[in-house]
Design a protein around this motif. Sequence first.
Motif, mmCIF file in Angstrom:
data_model
loop_
_atom_site.group_PDB
_atom_site.id
_atom_site.type_symbol
_atom_site.label_atom_id
_atom_site.label_comp_id
_atom_site.label_asym_id
_atom_site.label_seq_id
_atom_site.Cartn_x
_atom_site.Cartn_y
_atom_site.Cartn_z
ATOM 1 N N ILE A 1 -3.228 10.870 31.558
ATOM 2 C CA ILE A 1 -2.346 12.123 31.804
ATOM 3 C C ILE A 1 -1.642 11.871 33.373
ATOM 4 O O ILE A 1 -2.202 11.640 34.207
ATOM 5 N N GLN A 2 -0.171 11.828 32.957
ATOM 6 C CA GLN A 2 0.780 11.592 34.212
ATOM 7 C C GLN A 2 0.829 12.812 35.043
ATOM 8 O O GLN A 2 1.142 12.877 36.337
ATOM 9 N N GLY A 3 0.957 13.939 34.470
ATOM 10 C CA GLY A 3 1.252 15.350 35.253
ATOM 11 C C GLY A 3 1.427 16.457 34.102
ATOM 12 O O GLY A 3 0.873 16.453 32.895
ATOM 13 N N VAL A 4 1.979 17.386 34.674
ATOM 14 C CA VAL A 4 1.962 18.573 33.879
ATOM 15 C C VAL A 4 3.440 19.162 33.930
ATOM 16 O O VAL A 4 4.220 19.298 34.940
ATOM 17 N N GLN A 5 4.102 19.383 32.626
ATOM 18 C CA GLN A 5 5.448 20.122 32.710
ATOM 19 C C GLN A 5 4.983 21.591 32.141
ATOM 20 O O GLN A 5 4.893 21.991 31.104
ATOM 21 N N SER B 1 9.934 24.857 34.649
ATOM 22 C CA SER B 1 10.251 23.960 35.915
ATOM 23 C C SER B 1 11.334 22.777 35.297
ATOM 24 O O SER B 1 11.462 22.565 33.970
ATOM 25 N N GLN C 1 10.741 16.855 33.715
ATOM 26 C CA GLN C 1 9.952 15.582 34.010
ATOM 27 C C GLN C 1 10.373 14.440 32.921
ATOM 28 O O GLN C 1 10.846 14.641 31.863
ATOM 29 N N LEU D 1 8.449 10.964 31.464
ATOM 30 C CA LEU D 1 7.301 9.895 31.300
ATOM 31 C C LEU D 1 7.361 8.438 31.801
ATOM 32 O O LEU D 1 8.264 7.960 31.093
ATOM 33 N N HIS E 1 1.248 6.950 28.547
ATOM 34 C CA HIS E 1 0.733 7.691 29.132
ATOM 35 C C HIS E 1 1.196 9.275 28.462
ATOM 36 O O HIS E 1 1.908 8.943 27.474
ATOM 37 N N LEU F 1 2.067 13.632 29.318
ATOM 38 C CA LEU F 1 2.170 14.828 30.174
ATOM 39 C C LEU F 1 1.542 16.200 29.364
ATOM 40 O O LEU F 1 1.819 16.442 28.180
ATOM 41 N N GLU F 2 0.982 16.762 30.179
ATOM 42 C CA GLU F 2 0.667 17.965 29.650
ATOM 43 C C GLU F 2 1.675 19.032 29.630
ATOM 44 O O GLU F 2 2.722 18.832 30.526
ATOM 45 N N GLY G 1 -9.254 12.784 33.735
ATOM 46 C CA GLY G 1 -7.670 12.363 33.608
ATOM 47 C C GLY G 1 -7.053 11.675 32.380
ATOM 48 O O GLY G 1 -5.871 10.988 32.376
#
Length: 397
Positions: A70-74, A78, A81, A83, A88, A90-91, A116
């Motif tokens: 998981i790279q991060g959260v969108q 916001s 983002q 990828l 990987h 993204l949530e 993760g």
Amino acid sequence: MISVEEASKIIQSCTIDFGKEKVEIEEAVGRVLAEPLIADRDFPPFTRVTMDGIAIQYEQFEKGQRVFPIQGVQAAGSPQQTLANSTHCLEVMTGAILPKNTDTIIRYEDVELENGDARITVDQIKPNQNAHPKGKNRKAGDKIVDAFQIISPAEIGVAASIGKTHLDVVCQPKIVILSTGDELVDIGATPLAHQIRKSNSYTLHALLKEKGINAKLLHINDDKKEIREKLSQCLETYDAILMSGGVSMGKFDFLPEVLQELGVQELFHRIRQRPGKPFWFGQAINETCVFAFPGNPVSTFMCANRYFLPWWRKNSGLVANELLVAQLTTEVVFNPDLNYFLQVKVHQRAGILMAEPIKGKGSGDLANLVDSDGFLELPAGKSVYKKGEFYSLILYR
């Protein structure tokens, strides 16, 4: 005496331009839209996530990958983002913009999150699933809503989404409702033995209020001079005058005579129908229309529904109401060669509107209206209307 069809054509041919005005969006519901609603950008304006979950590149799943770091959260609302690594994920949250370099959303119910990583627990997914493409609903410049229709909450939502703080709407007509007769007293008064409280004018006022029309209420006594003075003022002020009573053959029924003296052209007086036969209709030189309904309450109410409301719709730019038909639940015998507006209770059976006749005590039986839902229009030219036959229906609730 003319037919119902002829009367309808004459009334519909009398046109008035109500004009347009701009109102705040919060005040626009129920009004007639006077402008089309055009998409100011694509609908949706970005490819939209439709499920909480993770965003991946479908190609990696097709290659057999099932575990995605998981790279991060969108989050919804916001900025988009990107990828950075195709292996990987993204949530993503419902309503968020789809991250760059991703094309497919797997819902949380189909993944396990641990240390993760996101592990996909289903064997099959579809490319581009749970991602609503940009512009799929409408493109920028597309017409979303046509002009000249009643604004409902749905149209309000569209207007808000394209940034319309104000909407152009058709002006409601200026209407006055005149009650006539010395036998009528205010509704807060205690009537004498020979008097009754005003009711027709309030019935008409409520009928118009349902359409957003705030009509003025006035009363005229059976005095020819007073009738002339007040009618003259009303003809100069209003788009339409609605009256009940004073149009039959009595010694104090001065309205037709006075209207003629004031230059209102009589277009018809008396229709081959029951109730409402003495209905008088005319138009002044300045285009003000005069609807002089018979005084009996059922007659007044039926005529307003059958003739005035279609006139209002046409002059507001609205299309005619969809024709409703209902099936008689029992045989009806009516011998006079007139269109008969039968009071009915309406219910549905297997998707069919069923009309059950409601017995009343004539057109003066105001209380009978509350037992009914509408009028079934039985055409002239026959005396027996059989159970199971279909006829036009005017619903008022």
